[in-house]
Design a protein around this motif. Sequence first.
Motif, PDB file in Angstrom:
ATOM      1  N   CYS A  59     -14.338   0.332  -4.699  1.00  0.00           N
ATOM      2  CA  CYS A  59     -14.296  -0.968  -4.321  1.00  0.00           C
ATOM      3  C   CYS A  59     -15.452  -1.693  -4.064  1.00  0.00           C
ATOM      4  CB  CYS A  59     -13.151  -1.014  -3.094  1.00  0.00           C
ATOM      5  SG  CYS A  59     -12.967  -3.103  -2.464  1.00  0.00           S
ATOM      6  N   CYS A 104     -15.252  -3.512  -0.206  1.00  0.00           N
ATOM      7  CA  CYS A 104     -15.312  -2.615   1.214  1.00  0.00           C
ATOM      8  C   CYS A 104     -16.062  -1.181   0.810  1.00  0.00           C
ATOM      9  CB  CYS A 104     -14.208  -2.692   1.753  1.00  0.00           C
ATOM     10  SG  CYS A 104     -12.816  -1.417   0.901  1.00  0.00           S
ATOM     11  N   CYS A 124      -7.818  -1.967  -4.764  1.00  0.00           N
ATOM     12  CA  CYS A 124      -8.250  -1.252  -3.564  1.00  0.00           C
ATOM     13  C   CYS A 124      -7.100  -1.315  -2.497  1.00  0.00           C
ATOM     14  CB  CYS A 124      -9.273  -1.929  -2.794  1.00  0.00           C
ATOM     15  SG  CYS A 124      -9.734  -1.251  -1.105  1.00  0.00           S
ATOM     16  N   ASP A 155      -8.154  -4.044   0.323  1.00  0.00           N
ATOM     17  CA  ASP A 155      -8.365  -5.486   0.372  1.00  0.00           C
ATOM     18  C   ASP A 155      -7.853  -6.083  -1.109  1.00  0.00           C
ATOM     19  OD1 ASP A 155     -10.394  -4.700  -1.475  1.00  0.00           O
ATOM     20  OD2 ASP A 155     -11.712  -4.565   0.254  1.00  0.00           O
TER      21      ASP A 155
HETATM   22 ZN   LIG Z   1     -11.680  -2.490  -0.746  1.00  0.00          ZN
END
Ligand SMILES: [Zn+2]
Length: 196
Positions: free
Chosen positions: A97, A100, A117, A120
């Motif tokens: 991702c 993050c 992800c 998020d």
């Molecule tokens: Zn993420």
Amino acid sequence: MLRRESSAGSELGVEIGRLLAAGQLVPDAVVNGLLAARLAEPDCRDGFLIDGYPRTVEQAVHLGRVLRELGHPAPVLIHLDVPEEVLLRRLTARWCCPRCNTVYNLVTRPPRQPGLCDHDFSRLCQRQDDTMATAMERLEAYWRLTNPVLEYFTSTGAGQVLPVDANHSPDAVFAEIRSAIETQVLIPSRLRPRAI
Ligand SMILES: [Zn+2]
């Protein structure tokens, strides 16, 4: 450490980024300098874990010298042993991702929704050095440069090698590493967790 230097955008960082993207090894002198500076920081005083170093015999010799200078004992190497075809499958199945930095693996840890992800919902990306051609180059470099490091440590006694069969799930491999450390490594008494 290399990725941090690379994203810092210094002249050295740009060159490191170029080498990493091509799956090539960063020159020993550069890595050795970064490592010596990092290990001298206070949070390394009671011990540390280094991932992916030493990758050459020259680096292994350098590491021994730095550890002696800092008053640390000889290093313990955790060698994660995995069949080559399994490594290639794992490497090319890795996505992460961009927001993050969670790492997914289509084989061992797929996201709940394909391509997104779990945390998020960002669209997952593949690192440039996780493609098949790059993975093959890294394996070739491993056999030429890194595998001799194991021979160096076992033949000279400059470090202790803990072989771990890593052709298992991440949890099982973690448990095996932990038990290898607990049963086979002599930890200096000042670093052992105190009983309460
Ligand atoms: Zn993420």
